[in-house]
Write an enzyme that holds these catalytic residues in place. Structure first.
Site, PDB file in Angstrom:
ATOM      1  N   PRO A 420       0.829  -1.209   0.000  1.00 55.71           N
ATOM      2  CA  PRO A 420       0.000   0.000   0.000  1.00 55.71           C
ATOM      3  C   PRO A 420       0.863   1.257   0.000  1.00 55.71           C
ATOM      4  O   PRO A 420       1.813   1.369   0.778  1.00 55.71           O
ATOM      5  CB  PRO A 420      -0.798  -0.111   1.308  1.00 55.71           C
ATOM      6  CG  PRO A 420      -0.797  -1.573   1.637  1.00 55.71           C
ATOM      7  CD  PRO A 420       0.519  -2.090   1.151  1.00 55.71           C
ATOM      8  N   TYR A 580      -1.798   5.480  13.003  1.00 55.39           N
ATOM      9  CA  TYR A 580      -3.168   5.863  12.699  1.00 55.39           C
ATOM     10  C   TYR A 580      -4.090   5.355  13.823  1.00 55.39           C
ATOM     11  O   TYR A 580      -3.621   4.816  14.828  1.00 55.39           O
ATOM     12  CB  TYR A 580      -3.563   5.347  11.317  1.00 55.39           C
ATOM     13  CG  TYR A 580      -2.691   5.948  10.230  1.00 55.39           C
ATOM     14  CD1 TYR A 580      -2.617   7.335  10.061  1.00 55.39           C
ATOM     15  CD2 TYR A 580      -1.906   5.153   9.400  1.00 55.39           C
ATOM     16  CE1 TYR A 580      -1.794   7.900   9.089  1.00 55.39           C
ATOM     17  CE2 TYR A 580      -1.083   5.714   8.431  1.00 55.39           C
ATOM     18  CZ  TYR A 580      -1.025   7.084   8.281  1.00 55.39           C
ATOM     19  OH  TYR A 580      -0.208   7.640   7.332  1.00 55.39           O
TER      20      TYR A 580
END
Length: 775
Positions: A420, A580
């Site tokens: 990613p 995150y």
């Protein structure tokens, strides 16, 4: 020039000899607190590269060394009674005492003063009356300690205890032997350093030598808890030698071991921010150490001496010479220390590998430092590597990276993953033509699995205004366009979606406009596990999620997962890494909650596991689900490697099909240990501790790295990011480079004409037809 050398080890002596040989006018004195024939340890291993430097700089020393060397090519690895041999490695060793004698003789012949049994004056005192002070005073350097404020040493003590011993016979190979005792795992590292007598005829291998001629270094090593459980912490030198000889009686052929002021020690890695202070410079173990398992301590010290002498000759002033010396040597040393650290940690975790098949275990050991790779080992010993590939399940002519891998109902045709990568190119969360071309190109490039960037589950969960989402039907339709392209135009390629929420790292500018910097206007409110800003005083303070907020975010993940399924994704990854939102719950540095979602690791896991369970419930049962974690925060007080194992264990127990093991990006003051494949040891540990599939990531840059990691059993899949930005067809080109043309890496029909590397201009010159004799 007047030169003072503190320490009469190989590095200090060789530096003195070189400096004197290059300019006989130099007045050089070496201080050595021990007697000339005192030495610790036994054998010294030098590489061909180091010997080449010695030959060029001082042929007299090189010739003397050549007469003493014991050379051998094989490595024997004994695993549960089975000996596996790999050849073609090329070692050269000699006794440390003989090495010192050669250097003593060379220094004396050149006129270097050697002061034995004499403690050197302090470096500061010497620096006042000498032009150059070379501090080669070893791992316990008094010079380094006296000027710690300048050199800024960082010393790390490791988890194993080891002892240097010797056997009075010559092994005929470098030998690694593992003993699984009632107290735990112990290992032997052994190699010859003195030849058998000329009339000695060693028996046919692989039996142990029966004639006690020649000599070998024997290092016995084990985890500290094993050392204590075995009672070795209470043994003196003789008792330790006797106990070790008994444990490794088969390797030694029943022969005894002897010591030489041998004690059990824990290895210490020494790193210094600076190597020079005025006219004083650190050399060898005083400046840096590298674990003995890659045999580089003496090698590095000798190479330091070569570089220091050369820089003093080449540079107009001493300050410039010392700066050039450090500039030249530091990258080499740091690379060696990274390899040594990987090797050291491998032996610390040795017990996790013992259940591997014998050949895979041997391959894993040989490639532990990441300096020896699959392709490199193949050049050294093709038969051995072929046997490891056969055990792995590689069909003939198929590299490991092109073997299939199954996750739940999905079979990946090869082991390459496009990692990613945030593109920051969406509009209102909608992926557009850029994403179609970006992901479509990588799918056409041959990877088994192509992952999207982190796709956000809400508008407020975006990192930047350019982040993609799956919180509207319009976004889902745009993603369907991309998955349809991949499945239609690159059949056999899987595409996965990574779902996440930015947490406290949201509402920032596009990466190229100022990474992690807040927007100049239009900021949205942030939420997190605890009200801690990412950059205090820069980023906004996030709101601590209450129970209603936690419930709402779980539902956002579930809704996004449902849209992802309808959009045609083959795999879903839950993003619990890089600081995150979900990662913020896992790390003790970012989760300071006092309710049921904070405190112990089990409590910190609670919300991420709730999200996982909620997503798994709506994600189709036949499609796999993975989890990306940060296996270390690279910061004191943060997530540890053992925490990462427990985090992975928890997600696997809840049904995760694989763990995608990344690191860091949780706190801004992290200090990562960058280097090639630097994150893969964390994946390795999780895989071989828990026996769960893992995706390795982190500066994996070559197909050789991928093959090595897979064949050693350190990873099941390898995710690469930047290489795929450099070359969207990275996987197809890796296949071409390895002459692989099978179904695991098919060229798309429109591209088949480009499946061979284009010809280039001629670079080979005509070979001479005649060789004339010299006159």
């Amino acid at each position: 020039m007047r030169v003072a050398v503190i320490g009469g080890g190989p590095g200090g002596l060789y530096a003195a000899a070189l400096l004197k040989r290059l300019d006989p006018r130099r007045d050089i004195t070496v201080w050595e607190r021990n007697a000339p024939d005192d030495t610790f340890g036994f054998g010294v291993v030098l590489s061909d590269e180091t010997l080449g430097g010695i030959e060029h700089a001082d042929p007299a020393v090189y010739r003397a060394l050549q007469d003493e060397f014991v050379r051998w090519d094989d490595i024997d690895i004994v695993h549960r009674g089975r000996t596996l041999t790999s050849g073609g490695h090329g070692f050269a060793a000699l006794g440390r005492r003989r090495l010192l004698e050669i250097l003593h003789e060379r220094c004396a012949s050149l006129g270097v003063r050697l002061r034995f049994r004499t403690e050197a004056p302090p470096a500061a005192e010497l620096a006042a009356s000498y032009d150059l002070v070379v501090a080669a005073d070893g791992v316990h350097s008094l010079t380094r300690a006296a000027h710690a404020d300048v050199f800024a040493p960082r010393i790390t003590t490791h988890r194993c205890r080891y002892i240097w011993l010797a056997a009075d016979f010559a092994f005929d190979a470098f030998r690694f032997e593992i003993a699984e005792t009632e107290h735990g795992v112990m290992q032997l590292h052994g190699y010859p350093f003195a030849r058998p007598s000329p009339d000695h005829h060693p028996p046919t291998r692989p039996s142990a030598p029966q004639n006690p001629s020649g000599a070998s270094t024997v290092i016995v090593e084990m985890r500290e808890e094993v050392w204590r459980a075995a009672g070795l912490d209470e043994c003196d030198e003789q008792q330790s030698a006797e106990r070790c000889a008994k444990v490794f009686a088969d390797a030694l052929g029943g022969r005894p071991l002897r010591g030489n002021s041998s004690t059990w020690i824990a290895f210490r890695t020494v790193v210094n921010d600076r190597w020079a202070h005025g006219n004083t410079v650190l050399l060898g173990d005083a400046a840096h150490t590298a674990h003995f398992s890659i045999g580089s301590g003496t090698k590095l010290a000798v190479e330091d001496a070569l570089a220091l002498a050369a820089c003093i000759e080449e540079q107009p002033t001493l300050p410039e010479a010392l700066a050039a010396y450090e500039s030249e040597r530091r990258p080499v040393v740091e690379s060696t220390q990274r390899a040594a650290a990987a090797s050291l940690r491998w032996f610390e975790e040795l017990g996790t590998y013992l259940d591997q098949p014998p050949r895979q275990f041997a391959f894993n050991l040989l490639t532990r430092s990441r300096r020896v790779t699959h392709d490199n080992l193949r050049l050294r010993d093709r038969a051995f590597t072929d046997s490891v590939e056969e055990d792995f399940g590689c069909p003939p002519g198929t590299p490991p990276m092109f073997t299939p891998f199954r996750l739940r109902g999905l079979t990946l045709r090869n082991r390459v993953v496009v990692s990613p990568m945030d593109m920051y190119s969406a509009e209102d969360g909608v992926p557009g033509d850029f994403h179609l071309v970006h992901l479509g190109a990588r799918a056409l490039g041959g990877a088994g699995l192509v992952m999207t960037e982190m796709v956000c589950v809400s508008a407020d969960g975006r990192i930047t205004p350019g982040c993609a989402g799956l919180y509207t039907d319009e976004q889902a339709a745009a993603w369907r366009r991309i998955t349809d392209f991949v499945h239609t135009r690159s059949p056999g390629t899987a595409i996965g979606v990574q779902l996440g929420h930015s947490g406290r790292k949201g509402s920032t500018r596009l990466m190229w406009e100022g990474i992690d910097q807040p927007l100049p206007d239009g900021n949205w409110p942030l939420v997190a596990a605890s009200p801690l800003p990412y950059h205090p005083g820069v980023n906004q303070v996030p709101h601590q999620l209450d129970r209603a907020g936690l419930t709402a975010i779980r539902e956002q993940f579930a809704t996004a997962a449902g849209r992802a399924a309808h959009s045609g994704f083959d795999l879903l990854e839950l993003h619990c890494a890089h600081g995150y939102l979900l990662s913020g719950f896992l790390s003790p540095l970012t989760n300071r909650r006092t309710d049921g979602y904070g405190g112990s690791l089990g409590a910190r896991l609670r919300f991420p596991l709730e999200v996982f369970d909620t997503v798994r419930a709506v994600w189709p049962d036949d499609r796999p689900m993975t989890v990306r974690i940060s296996a270390t925060d690279w910061a004191p007080g943060g997530t540890t490697a053992q925490d990462a194992v427990e985090i992975a264990r928890a997600f696997a127990a809840h049904g995760a099909d694989a763990i995608d093991v990344s690191t860091g990006q949780v706190v801004p003051d992290e200090r990562p240990e960058y280097g090639r494949s630097y994150q893969t040891p964390y994946a390795d540990r999780i895989r071989n501790t828990l026996r769960v599939p893992v995706v390795a990531v982190g500066a994996i840059s070559s197909w050789d790295d991928v093959n090595s990691l897979l064949l050693a059993g350190r990873a099941d899949l390898c995710a690469l990011a930047r290489p795929h930005l450099y070359d969207p067809h990275w996987t197809l080109h890796a296949a071409a480079d390895q002459d692989y043309t099978g179904e695991a890496a098919p060229w798309p029909p429109p591209y088949r004409a480009g499946s061979r590397k284009p010809p280039t201009g001629r670079t080979d010159a005509p070979k001479p037809r005649l060789t004339l004799p010299s006159s």
